[in-house]
Design an enzyme around this catalytic site. Structure first.
Site, PDB file in Angstrom:
ATOM      1  N   LYS A 196       1.013  -1.088   0.090  1.00 38.09           N
ATOM      2  CA  LYS A 196      -0.003   0.074   0.154  1.00 38.09           C
ATOM      3  C   LYS A 196       0.944   1.160   0.020  1.00 38.09           C
ATOM      4  CE  LYS A 196      -4.597  -1.156   0.618  1.00 38.09           C
ATOM      5  NZ  LYS A 196      -5.244  -2.085   1.600  1.00 38.09           N
TER       6      LYS A 196
ATOM      7  N   LYS B 275      -3.630 -11.351 -10.364  1.00 36.74           N
ATOM      8  CA  LYS B 275      -4.601 -11.797  -9.189  1.00 36.74           C
ATOM      9  C   LYS B 275      -6.013 -10.823  -9.500  1.00 36.74           C
ATOM     10  CE  LYS B 275      -4.784 -11.028  -4.270  1.00 36.74           C
ATOM     11  NZ  LYS B 275      -6.135 -10.483  -3.631  1.00 36.74           N
TER      12      LYS B 275
ATOM     13  N   LYS C 260     -10.216  -6.313  -5.902  1.00 31.55           N
ATOM     14  CA  LYS C 260     -11.042  -4.955  -6.098  1.00 31.55           C
ATOM     15  C   LYS C 260     -10.224  -3.765  -6.380  1.00 31.55           C
ATOM     16  CE  LYS C 260     -12.492  -5.286  -1.511  1.00 31.55           C
ATOM     17  NZ  LYS C 260     -12.718  -6.667  -1.080  1.00 31.55           N
TER      18      LYS C 260
HETATM   19  P1  ADP Z   1      -9.408  -7.867  -2.485  1.00 28.23           P
HETATM   20  O1  ADP Z   1      -7.926  -8.214  -3.127  1.00 28.23           O
HETATM   21  O2  ADP Z   1     -10.174  -7.793  -3.817  1.00 28.23           O
HETATM   22  O3  ADP Z   1      -9.346  -6.407  -1.999  1.00 28.23           O
HETATM   23  P2  ADP Z   1      -9.543  -8.861  -0.182  1.00 28.23           P
HETATM   24  O4  ADP Z   1      -8.116  -8.543   0.437  1.00 28.23           O
HETATM   25  O5  ADP Z   1     -10.704  -8.183   0.644  1.00 28.23           O
HETATM   26  O6  ADP Z   1      -9.899  -8.925  -1.678  1.00 28.23           O
HETATM   27  O7  ADP Z   1      -9.874 -10.401   0.260  1.00 28.23           O
HETATM   28  C1  ADP Z   1     -10.993 -11.027   1.077  1.00 28.23           C
HETATM   29  C2  ADP Z   1     -10.578 -12.394   1.044  1.00 28.23           C
HETATM   30  O8  ADP Z   1     -10.600 -12.931  -0.192  1.00 28.23           O
HETATM   31  C3  ADP Z   1      -9.131 -13.030   1.690  1.00 28.23           C
HETATM   32  O9  ADP Z   1      -9.380 -14.011   2.509  1.00 28.23           O
HETATM   33  C4  ADP Z   1      -8.452 -13.003   0.225  1.00 28.23           C
HETATM   34  O10 ADP Z   1      -7.497 -13.784   0.534  1.00 28.23           O
HETATM   35  C5  ADP Z   1      -9.568 -13.665  -0.748  1.00 28.23           C
HETATM   36  N1  ADP Z   1      -9.105 -13.193  -2.032  1.00 28.23           N
HETATM   37  C6  ADP Z   1      -9.159 -12.019  -2.665  1.00 28.23           C
HETATM   38  N2  ADP Z   1      -8.854 -11.895  -3.659  1.00 28.23           N
HETATM   39  C7  ADP Z   1      -8.528 -13.362  -4.180  1.00 28.23           C
HETATM   40  C8  ADP Z   1      -8.115 -13.942  -5.357  1.00 28.23           C
HETATM   41  N3  ADP Z   1      -7.771 -13.459  -6.374  1.00 28.23           N
HETATM   42  N4  ADP Z   1      -7.725 -15.210  -5.237  1.00 28.23           N
HETATM   43  C9  ADP Z   1      -8.116 -16.049  -3.980  1.00 28.23           C
HETATM   44  N5  ADP Z   1      -8.516 -15.446  -2.898  1.00 28.23           N
HETATM   45  C10 ADP Z   1      -8.896 -14.169  -2.779  1.00 28.23           C
END
Ligand code: ADP
Ligand code: TRP
Length: 321
Positions: A110, A189, A192
Site C-alpha cells: 500500500k 490476481k 477490487k
Molecule cells: P481484494 O484483493 O479484492 O481487496 P480482499 O483483500 O478483501 O480482496 O480479500 C478478501 C478475502 O478474499 C481474503 O481471504 C483473500 O485472501 C481472498 N481473496 C481475494 N482475492 C483473491 C483471489 N484473487 N484469489 C483467491 N482469494 C482471494
C-alpha cells in the site's frame, strides 16, 4: 474445531473472494463450529466514506447469506458489534515488535503504491490477530495473500503465551493451493483494487460485457492451441463448469476449431448459472432487511458470549484484572 474468517466491506465481492475465502468457509460449516464476520473496523484503514461502508457492510452480509452461510449453524456478525476486539488489539500490540509490522507485505504494498499510511493500516495485522485470538480460533480459511497475516497472528499468540502464560489458542491457516489465487480479467490476481474483477452478483449485461472483453491473442479459431490450459477463460471456466465439460472445452481449444468468442460466451453462461440459486436467495434477503439485521444482531450476541470469556482470560493473564 472452530473455524473463523472475516471479509472487509471495502467493495463489492468478486469470485476471487468467493473461491479463495467464502467457499472454503461455507464448506467448513459441515465440519464444525464456524465464526464469520464482516471486518468493518478493518475497512476504515482504506475506505473513508461512511455511506459506502454502510452499503458494503450490508452487501457483504447479503452475499454471505445468499452464498450459503447458515446463521442457525454459524455465528455471523459485524466486527464492530463486539468492540472488545479493539481492547484485545491493544493488549496484543504492546507485545508486537515494530519490525514484524514493518515487514508486512500488505503495508509495504500500500505504501509502495503511494497510499499515505495511517496508524490503523500499520496496526492492521494486530487487529486481525485480535479477531482470531478473541474467539479461540483453531482454523482460518483465507487466500494465499493472507498467509503472512496468519503467521503474524501465530507469532503474536506465542509471544503472549510466553510472556503471560498459556492464554491463546495458536491457530492454523487453511490455504487451498488449487484455488489460492483466482486470476482477474487481465490475468493478474483478481482484486477490487486492480479493477479486474468478476463480481459474484454482477449485473447481467455488464458482466457479459466484461467477460466478452477479455483480451485474447490473435490466433485464428482454426489454429491448434497447445497452451490451451494457460488460457484465462479456460482457467475461469474450470471454476464454474463440471470437470468433464471444462476438459472438453480445453481439448477443443487445443485441437483448434473453437473460437475465443464462443469460449467466452460459454464462460459467461456457466458463471451465470453457477450463481443462479444464490442470486434468487439474495433477492429474497434484500427484500427482508429486518431479517438480515436480526441475524447480525443475534450473531453479535453469540460472538460476544465467547469474546467475554477470552478477553477476561487475557486481561487476567497480563495483570489488568
Ligand atoms: P481484494 O484483493 O479484492 O481487496 P480482499 O483483500 O478483501 O480482496 O480479500 C478478501 C478475502 O478474499 C481474503 O481471504 C483473500 O485472501 C481472498 N481473496 C481475494 N482475492 C483473491 C483471489 N484473487 N484469489 C483467491 N482469494 C482471494
Ligand atoms: N485481512 C483480511 C482481508 O484482507 C480480512 C480479515 C480481517 C480477516 N480479520 C480477519 C480474515 C481475521 C481472517 C481472519 O480480507
Amino acid at each position: 474445531m472452530r473455524t473463523l474468517t472475516g471479509i472487509q466491506p471495502s467493495g463489492t465481492l468478486h469470485i476471487g473472494n468467493y473461491f479463495g475465502a467464502m467457499r472454503p468457509a461455507i464448506d467448513a460449516q459441515s465440519r464444525g463450529e464456524c465464526f464469520y464476520f464482516i471486518a468493518d473496523y478493518h475497512s476504515m484503514t482504506s475506505l473513508f466514506d461512511p455511506a459506502e461502508r454502510r452499503k458494503h457492510t450490508l452487501g457483504v452480509a447479503l452475499d454471505w447469506l445468499a452464498c450459503g452461510l447458515d446463521p442457525k449453524h454459524s455465528v455471523f456478525w459485524r466486527q464492530s458489534d463486539v468492540p472488545g476486539v479493539v481492547e484485545l488489539s491493544w493488549l496484543l500490540g504492546t507485545l508486537t515488535p515494530m519490525g514484524l509490522l514493518e515487514r508486512a507485505h500488505s503495508y509495504k504494498d500500500k505504501t509502495g503504491k503511494g497510499f499515505s499510511p495511517n496508524f490503523g493500516l500499520f496496526a492492521y495485522p494486530v487487529l486481525m490477530a485480535a479477531d482470531i485470538l478473541l474467539y479461540d480460533t483453531e482454523r482460518v480459511p483465507v487466500g494465499r495473500d493472507q498467509k503472512q497475516h496468519l503467521e503474524m497472528t501465530r507469532d503474536i499468540a506465542i509471544k503472549f503465551n510466553l510472556a503471560y502464560g498459556e492464554t491463546f489458542v495458536v491457530p492454523e491457516s487453511e490455504i487451498r493451493e488449487d484455488l489460492a489465487v483466482i486470476p482477474g480479467l487481465d490475468g493478474q490476481k483478481m482484486s477490487k483494487s486492480y479493477g479486474n474483477t468478476i463480481d459474484i452478483f454482477g449485473e447481467e449485461k455488464a458482466t457479459r460485457k466484461k467477460i466478452m472483453g477479455i483480451v485474447m491473442d490473435s490466433r485464428t479459431p482454426a489454429e491448434p492451441k497447445p497452451d490451451a490450459d494457460k488460457n484465462l477463460a479456460i482457467q475461469l471456466l474450470k471454476l464454474f463448469a463440471a470437470a468433464d465439460v471444462a476438459v472438453d472445452f480445453e481439448n477443443r481449444l487445443r485441437a483448434g476449431g473453437l473460437g475465443y468468442g464462443d469460449l467466452k460466451k460459454a464462460l459467461f453462461e456457466h458463471y451465470w448459472n453457477y450463481f443462479a440459486a444464490a442470486r434468487a436467495r439474495r433477492a429474497e434477503l434484500a427484500a427482508n432487511l429486518d431479517h438480515v439485521e436480526a441475524v447480525l444482531r443475534d450473531g453479535a450476541g453469540r460472538a460476544h458470549a465467547v469474546a467475554r470469556v477470552v478477553l477476561k482470560r487475557a486481561r487476567r493473564a497480563c495483570g489488568i484484572e
